[in-house]
Design an enzyme around this catalytic site. Structure first.
Site, mmCIF file in Angstrom:
data_model
loop_
_atom_site.group_PDB
_atom_site.id
_atom_site.type_symbol
_atom_site.label_atom_id
_atom_site.label_comp_id
_atom_site.label_asym_id
_atom_site.label_seq_id
_atom_site.Cartn_x
_atom_site.Cartn_y
_atom_site.Cartn_z
ATOM 1 N N THR A 157 4.583 5.961 -8.633
ATOM 2 C CA THR A 157 5.844 6.612 -9.018
ATOM 3 C C THR A 157 6.282 7.594 -7.936
ATOM 4 O O THR A 157 5.454 8.131 -7.213
ATOM 5 C CB THR A 157 5.595 7.364 -10.340
ATOM 6 O OG1 THR A 157 5.411 6.409 -11.361
ATOM 7 C CG2 THR A 157 6.732 8.282 -10.721
ATOM 8 N N ARG A 185 7.613 -2.243 -21.965
ATOM 9 C CA ARG A 185 6.749 -1.048 -21.893
ATOM 10 C C ARG A 185 7.479 0.089 -21.139
ATOM 11 O O ARG A 185 8.049 -0.123 -20.087
ATOM 12 C CB ARG A 185 5.453 -1.404 -21.175
ATOM 13 C CG ARG A 185 4.464 -0.233 -21.016
ATOM 14 C CD ARG A 185 4.628 0.496 -19.700
ATOM 15 N NE ARG A 185 3.576 1.482 -19.464
ATOM 16 C CZ ARG A 185 3.593 2.359 -18.473
ATOM 17 N NH1 ARG A 185 4.597 2.361 -17.616
ATOM 18 N NH2 ARG A 185 2.617 3.216 -18.310
ATOM 19 N N GLY A 187 6.821 3.980 -19.656
ATOM 20 C CA GLY A 187 5.781 4.972 -19.365
ATOM 21 C C GLY A 187 6.273 6.388 -19.574
ATOM 22 O O GLY A 187 7.268 6.641 -20.266
HETATM 23 N N1 ASP Z 1 3.407 7.185 -14.605
HETATM 24 C C1 ASP Z 1 3.907 5.885 -14.282
HETATM 25 C C2 ASP Z 1 3.934 5.034 -15.520
HETATM 26 O O1 ASP Z 1 3.002 5.094 -16.302
HETATM 27 C C3 ASP Z 1 3.117 5.192 -13.241
HETATM 28 C C4 ASP Z 1 2.994 5.940 -11.946
HETATM 29 O O2 ASP Z 1 2.771 7.126 -11.922
HETATM 30 O O3 ASP Z 1 3.141 5.292 -10.911
HETATM 31 O O4 ASP Z 1 4.851 4.256 -15.672
#
Ligand code: ASP
Length: 288
Positions: A157, A185, A187
């Site tokens: 992210t 999904r 996040g």
């Molecule tokens: N936090 C993000 C998610 O769960 C993933 C990431 O940090 O790359 O979608």
């Protein structure tokens, strides 16, 4: 010059890999951000531009670098929050657009809503003529990231937090989510309080296994710890991450407070990150 800026490219950095290219890009981006903040640009504008550039780079699991879900579709999430009035905007499971963060900002500024998802988010973006990716398979170049099980990550992210010359704070987070996620999904990244938060005290952008960040409400917990327990930024960010780790999660965050303190803690093997302040600090790091 009282301003502060931090960026991240995710907690999925793998030990023994080189991130020279990503670090060079972040250094250049940091220079742009420093220039904007020192000229008096407001925090919301700066975090939007920084995250849009990270999305366009293809170096992280966000924007161009996003990976496909379990059925080969690209569903992206993003959020932005303006600390002045705690205004917020987010998109989730959005398909087909180049810059999810710009669309999240439009949700914040041009609608009475906080979050738009799926087809509704796409229809909103199309009606406002935000640039589209065209053929997803041709557009996306999935960035490398740690695999689940390898340092327990699979993440990359991007995010930015800023404190501008007037003392305003803002946070922005954008992601392609976890590799191979189920369709639909969502996040923590677009969930206000979990992966993104800004108020008058502090601005936070998170990265890591999103399910745990949602369950621990990590970003908002940082602010609550500062307000109710009178913790410093350092203590509050560590405490909020520790609580998430107790649930079995892994990851990190970047945070800046109204006094221009910056914290970038993580529990993963590495986290691509950079930060700068008006007092002359400028750092780019992936590991400790
Ligand atoms: N936090 C993000 C998610 O769960 C993933 C990431 O940090 O790359 O979608």
């Amino acid at each position: 010059m009282n301003w502060a800026l931090a960026l991240h490219g995710g907690a999925g950095a793998m030990a023994r890999e080189s991130y020279e290219r990503e670090e060079m890009h972040m250094r250049a981006l940091l220079d742009d951000g420093v220039e904007m903040l020192s000229r008096g640009k407001n925090a919301v504008e700066v975090v939007t531009e920084m995250v849009a550039a990270l999305e366009a780079s293809g170096f992280h699991v966000a924007g161009k670098g996003a990976g496909p879900n379990a059925i080969g579709e690209y569903e992206l999430d993003a959020a932005i929050m303006d600390g002045r009035a705690r205004a917020a905007g987010a998109v989730a499971a959005l398909q087909g657009f180049i810059s999810p963060i710009r669309i999240a900002r439009a949700v914040m500024e041009d609608t009475p809503h906080v979050m738009l998802v799926g087809n509704g988010a796409a229809a909103f973006a199309r009606a406002r003529e935000f640039p589209e990716v065209g053929d997803p398979v041709a557009y996306y170049t999935p960035a490398r990231s740690g695999l689940p099980g390898e340092g327990k990550t699979g993440v990359g992210t991007v995010g930015c937090v800023a404190r501008d010359l007037l003392g305003n704070l803002a946070a922005a987070t954008s992601t392609g989510g976890i590799k191979g996620k189920l369709p639909g999904r969502v996040g923590d990244s677009p969930v206000i309080g979990a992966g993104c938060w800004a108020d008058k005290r502090v601005a936070i952008s998170c990265t890591g296994l999103g399910e745990f960040f949602i369950r621990a409400n990590v970003a908002a917990d940082v602010s609550a710890r500062m307000a109710y327990a009178r913790q410093t930024l350092e203590q509050a960010t560590r405490g909020a991450l520790d609580d998430m780790v107790k649930l079995g999660g892994d990851g990190g965050l970047i945070a800046v407070d109204a006094e221009c303190n910056i914290a970038t803690p993580f529990t993963s093997p590495g986290m691509k990150r950079a930060w700068a302040t008006g007092t002359g600090i400028k750092e780019v790091k992936t590991f400790r």
